[in-house]
Design a protein around this motif. Structure first.
Motif, PDB file in Angstrom:
ATOM      1  N   GLY A   1     -19.831   3.935   2.832  1.00  0.00           N
ATOM      2  CA  GLY A   1     -18.618   4.806   1.961  1.00  0.00           C
ATOM      3  C   GLY A   1     -17.315   3.754   2.078  1.00  0.00           C
ATOM      4  O   GLY A   1     -16.056   4.257   2.116  1.00  0.00           O
ATOM      5  N   ARG A   2     -17.530   2.514   2.171  1.00  0.00           N
ATOM      6  CA  ARG A   2     -16.627   1.405   2.036  1.00  0.00           C
ATOM      7  C   ARG A   2     -15.936   1.289   0.590  1.00  0.00           C
ATOM      8  O   ARG A   2     -16.602   0.700  -0.141  1.00  0.00           O
ATOM      9  N   THR A   3     -15.046   2.206   0.389  1.00  0.00           N
ATOM     10  CA  THR A   3     -14.551   2.289  -0.933  1.00  0.00           C
ATOM     11  C   THR A   3     -13.038   2.166  -1.096  1.00  0.00           C
ATOM     12  O   THR A   3     -12.341   2.207   0.070  1.00  0.00           O
ATOM     13  N   VAL A   4     -12.632   1.746  -2.173  1.00  0.00           N
ATOM     14  CA  VAL A   4     -11.031   1.685  -2.304  1.00  0.00           C
ATOM     15  C   VAL A   4     -10.968   2.137  -3.662  1.00  0.00           C
ATOM     16  O   VAL A   4     -11.543   2.197  -4.856  1.00  0.00           O
ATOM     17  N   SER A   5      -9.827   3.088  -3.992  1.00  0.00           N
ATOM     18  CA  SER A   5      -9.108   3.588  -5.115  1.00  0.00           C
ATOM     19  C   SER A   5      -7.831   3.258  -5.555  1.00  0.00           C
ATOM     20  O   SER A   5      -6.903   2.656  -4.759  1.00  0.00           O
ATOM     21  N   VAL A   6      -7.887   2.752  -6.948  1.00  0.00           N
ATOM     22  CA  VAL A   6      -6.652   2.093  -7.361  1.00  0.00           C
ATOM     23  C   VAL A   6      -6.355   2.925  -8.687  1.00  0.00           C
ATOM     24  O   VAL A   6      -7.111   3.067  -9.572  1.00  0.00           O
ATOM     25  N   ASP A   7      -5.006   3.337  -8.690  1.00  0.00           N
ATOM     26  CA  ASP A   7      -4.404   4.528  -9.400  1.00  0.00           C
ATOM     27  C   ASP A   7      -3.086   3.848 -10.275  1.00  0.00           C
ATOM     28  O   ASP A   7      -2.280   3.743  -9.449  1.00  0.00           O
ATOM     29  N   VAL A   8      -3.021   3.782 -11.495  1.00  0.00           N
ATOM     30  CA  VAL A   8      -1.777   3.034 -11.791  1.00  0.00           C
ATOM     31  C   VAL A   8      -1.444   3.995 -13.166  1.00  0.00           C
ATOM     32  O   VAL A   8      -2.247   4.305 -13.991  1.00  0.00           O
ATOM     33  N   ARG A   9      -0.062   3.950 -13.275  1.00  0.00           N
ATOM     34  CA  ARG A   9       0.481   5.018 -14.299  1.00  0.00           C
ATOM     35  C   ARG A   9       1.991   4.528 -14.836  1.00  0.00           C
ATOM     36  O   ARG A   9       2.584   3.883 -13.960  1.00  0.00           O
ATOM     37  N   LEU A  10       2.474   4.670 -16.292  1.00  0.00           N
ATOM     38  CA  LEU A  10       3.553   4.503 -16.600  1.00  0.00           C
ATOM     39  C   LEU A  10       4.451   5.624 -16.679  1.00  0.00           C
ATOM     40  O   LEU A  10       4.071   6.538 -17.213  1.00  0.00           O
ATOM     41  N   THR A  11       5.819   5.592 -15.956  1.00  0.00           N
ATOM     42  CA  THR A  11       6.595   7.027 -16.090  1.00  0.00           C
ATOM     43  C   THR A  11       7.199   6.945 -17.459  1.00  0.00           C
ATOM     44  O   THR A  11       7.294   6.052 -18.110  1.00  0.00           O
ATOM     45  N   ASP A  12       7.813   8.174 -17.604  1.00  0.00           N
ATOM     46  CA  ASP A  12       8.594   8.210 -18.827  1.00  0.00           C
ATOM     47  C   ASP A  12       9.647   7.223 -18.997  1.00  0.00           C
ATOM     48  O   ASP A  12      10.203   7.047 -19.968  1.00  0.00           O
ATOM     49  N   ASP A  13      10.306   6.728 -17.793  1.00  0.00           N
ATOM     50  CA  ASP A  13      11.478   6.073 -17.905  1.00  0.00           C
ATOM     51  C   ASP A  13      11.245   4.431 -17.612  1.00  0.00           C
ATOM     52  O   ASP A  13      12.023   3.560 -17.369  1.00  0.00           O
ATOM     53  N   GLY A  14       9.839   4.081 -17.589  1.00  0.00           N
ATOM     54  CA  GLY A  14       9.349   2.590 -17.610  1.00  0.00           C
ATOM     55  C   GLY A  14       9.313   2.122 -16.231  1.00  0.00           C
ATOM     56  O   GLY A  14       9.432   0.756 -16.277  1.00  0.00           O
ATOM     57  N   VAL A  15       8.757   2.786 -15.447  1.00  0.00           N
ATOM     58  CA  VAL A  15       8.288   2.494 -14.034  1.00  0.00           C
ATOM     59  C   VAL A  15       6.870   2.357 -13.913  1.00  0.00           C
ATOM     60  O   VAL A  15       6.200   3.348 -14.315  1.00  0.00           O
ATOM     61  N   VAL A  16       6.399   1.264 -13.461  1.00  0.00           N
ATOM     62  CA  VAL A  16       4.861   1.187 -13.198  1.00  0.00           C
ATOM     63  C   VAL A  16       4.647   1.798 -11.600  1.00  0.00           C
ATOM     64  O   VAL A  16       5.392   1.358 -10.744  1.00  0.00           O
ATOM     65  N   GLU A  17       3.666   2.924 -11.564  1.00  0.00           N
ATOM     66  CA  GLU A  17       3.477   3.296 -10.199  1.00  0.00           C
ATOM     67  C   GLU A  17       2.099   2.996  -9.977  1.00  0.00           C
ATOM     68  O   GLU A  17       1.192   3.109 -10.655  1.00  0.00           O
ATOM     69  N   LEU A  18       1.974   2.440  -8.689  1.00  0.00           N
ATOM     70  CA  LEU A  18       0.519   1.830  -8.328  1.00  0.00           C
ATOM     71  C   LEU A  18       0.360   2.485  -7.026  1.00  0.00           C
ATOM     72  O   LEU A  18       0.893   2.388  -6.010  1.00  0.00           O
ATOM     73  N   ASP A  19      -0.928   3.028  -6.959  1.00  0.00           N
ATOM     74  CA  ASP A  19      -1.540   3.469  -5.609  1.00  0.00           C
ATOM     75  C   ASP A  19      -2.815   2.927  -5.294  1.00  0.00           C
ATOM     76  O   ASP A  19      -3.550   2.758  -6.128  1.00  0.00           O
TER      77      ASP A  19
END
Length: 618
Positions: free
Chosen positions: A442-460
């Motif tokens: 179970g050694r896993t990692v999740s990467v989630d990236v999204r662009l907001t309405d006002d131009g900010v990249v959110e990185l989890d």
């Protein structure tokens, strides 16, 4: 003693006007149309201005003269303007530049100004006697204008969801003739973007400072809700208090992301150009508003846009090119914009439109004034990036490659792309090294990236392992470096794992040009970092990441003969420098034999400054 009364026959009055040795011009007060020029004036400027308004006169001092004439008319007082530069193109065929002291006198009847008399004295010889001091001051003013523009004009444009932007700004070839154009793009909190292109009266340092004032006022007024009328009213109030802002023109627009409606206002400025995805092109109808301080209301107009449509805002320097009529300039502009949209290439459409229009039109005729282009395109929303990967060293490079592909259509600036890649690499490396120290499945990692309405990249970046505080023997720099490369970073450890969440406002570069285009390519994030040893030098290239760090340690040991020979580490071509590589450089420098070289502005320089490693600039 009195004699016979003077004969005031109109013909004799006209002859006296024409034969006066002083430069004279008569203008209609209402539309500032030139109705008469005497012979001395025609020798300087020719017959071209006759019958035309000053608003059409393309001289270095034409816009300033327009403002002074309006001031004299409205105040009913004479206005003096010393030592203005004019391009000589007179009836005698002699060309060159002259300097004139100009006075504008209102002619009144019952307190109302019905005409303006412009008189001028040629002071070219007096200006010339100032010699090198004048030339040095001119050059200093030109450099100051460039510095002000660099500080005020946006080097990067926002990248909101569903919108793509591009801009190109070309300074006038004469340093003292530039400084009047300005532009901006403001992301709006609830989606969409506000755009503006403006042109202030005059050129040089004063105009550059004024454009900065107008830009700041517009941004502050439009940001809360994108209301164009409120923003233009703010500029109007400023223009009424500041005479130098009178007659400045503005084209402002708001693109709403959800409705895809373009609202715009043309305050004495050329209206936007609309180019469809299939290349059909048109000028949008003017909204009917006048220049700042004209007293006319700031009416807005609307147009529904479709996916792929491009809207182009521009300054009048583009349609006022030398040797071409306004009608022909307009035709050239529309044809170039259409051709750019019809041409297929890997270059983003908005960038291609700005580049093709500017390059083609200036190559055909040259240019005399600043030119500004600001393009916006309606595009589909960018889907989020979601990765589920094994927590292994090879994951870092694979995730960076996926992030690079996701960022590619956004045209993100090199600095923003490098920062996001660095941050992602450090966060993933932290998971690989510390989240699963006990081993097991179970050694896993999740990467989630999204662009907001006002131009900010959110990185989890999330794992299901256990959080450990860094031990004194461990590097402990990864999270610190990630935090420095992002606008915001929070780390939330919990019983079921840890989530690191970063935010970074991204930009697309605006091309601020001084006579030549610039281009930059994409870095390659897929390849492994290069570590080459040449005698007593180590050369780093590409992304020097977690996997490359051990190669770097081995290379440093080999080149320094185990820490006894002086070694230079050249980081010129390093596109990324992870915390593991930084630790290897720290450890090698402890021997006192390793020196670092990083060029100014490089990704490596930014990292070395961040972590406090001394280096030499080249």
């Amino acid at each position: 003693m009195t004699g016979d009364p003077v004969n005031l026959d109109p013909e004799r009055v006209r002859a006296a006007f024409d034969e006066s040795p002083q430069v004279l011009a008569l203008l209609d007060a209402q539309d500032l149309r030139v109705v008469a020029l005497n012979r001395a004036c025609r020798r300087l400027v020719g017959d071209g201005p006759l019958g035309r308004s000053l608003t059409e006169w393309r001289q270095p001092a034409g816009r300033q003269l327009l403002a002074r004439c309006e001031e004299a008319r409205d105040r009913a007082e004479a206005v003096h303007a010393p030592a203005w530069r004019f391009d000589r193109a007179g009836a005698d065929g002699v060309r060159g530049q002259v300097w004139l002291d100009v006075t504008v006198t209102p002619l009144l009847e019952d307190g109302t100004c019905w005409a303006l008399l412009g008189s001028a004295r040629d002071v070219t010889d007096l200006v010339g006697t100032a010699g090198p001091a004048v030339a040095d001051q001119d050059r200093a003013d030109g450099r100051l204008v460039a510095h002000v523009q660099d500080a005020v004009l946006p080097a990067g444009l926002p990248v909101p969801q569903g919108v793509r932007l591009a801009a190109r700004y070309l300074l006038a070839p004469d340093d003292l003739g530039c400084g009047g154009d300005w532009f901006d793009a403001v992301p709006l909190p609830h989606g969409g973007v506000a755009l503006v292109v403006g042109d202030v009266v005059g050129h040089g340092v004063d105009a550059a400072v004024l454009m900065g004032e107008l830009k700041v006022l517009f941004e502050q007024a439009v940001h809360p809700d994108g209301d164009l009328t409120t923003a233009l009213d703010t500029l109007e109030r400023h223009a009424r208090r500041a005479p130098e802002a009178r007659a400045a023109t503005v084209c402002a627009a708001r693109l709403d992301r959800s409705s895809r409606v373009l609202e715009y206002v043309t305050a004495g400025h050329p209206p936007p150009v609309l180019v469809s995805a299939t290349g059909e092109v048109e000028y949008l109808p003017p909204s009917g508003a006048g220049p700042l301080a004209s007293g006319l209301p700031h009416r807005t107009a609307r147009r529904q846009l479709r996916t792929g449509d491009v809207v182009l805002l521009h300054s009048d320097g583009l349609v006022g090119r030398p040797g071409r009529s306004p009608a022909q300039n307009t035709v050239d502009l529309l044809r170039a914009a259409s051709d750019a949209c019809r041409t297929a290439s890997d270059e983003p459409v908005v960038d291609r439109v700005c580049r093709v229009v500017l390059d083609r039109l200036t190559a055909a005729s040259g240019y005399e004034d600043d030119i500004t282009l600001l393009a916006v395109q309606v595009v589909p929303d960018l889907a989020p990036l979601a990765l589920r990967l094994p927590a292994e060293p090879t994951t870092v490079r694979a995730a960076r490659a996926s992030l690079d592909d996701w960022l590619a259509p956004l045209g993100v600036s090199t600095a923003d792309r490098t920062g996001l890649q660095q941050a992602l690499g450090e966060l993933l490396t932290n998971v690989v090294e510390h989240a699963y120290v006990a081993g097991g499945a179970g050694r896993t990692v999740s990467v989630d990236v999204r662009l907001t309405d006002d131009g900010v990249v959110e990185l989890d970046v999330a794992d299901t392992g256990a959080w450990r505080d860094p031990q004194p023997s461990e590097r402990g720099r990864g999270l610190s470096m990630a935090r420095q490369f992002l606008d915001e970073l929070s780390v939330d450890p919990g019983a079921s794992g840890t989530v690191a969440r970063g935010r970074q406002r991204i930009t697309h570069p605006a091309a601020l040009l001084r006579g030549a285009s610039t281009a930059s390519g994409r870095a390659g994030w897929r390849s492994r970092g290069r570590v080459d040893v040449l005698d007593d030098a180590v050369h780093l290239g590409g992304p020097v990441d977690y996997e490359s760090a051990e190669d770097l340690r081995a290379a440093l040991a080999r080149a320094s003969l185990g820490g006894v020979r002086a070694v230079t580490v050249d980081l010129t071509e390093a596109e990324l420098l992870c915390s593991a590589a930084v630790q290897a450089l720290y450890d090698a420098r402890a021997s006192g034999t390793v020196g670092l070289v990083a060029p100014f502005g490089s990704p490596a320089q930014r990292v070395l400054d961040l972590v406090g490693l001394p280096y030499e600039q080249r």
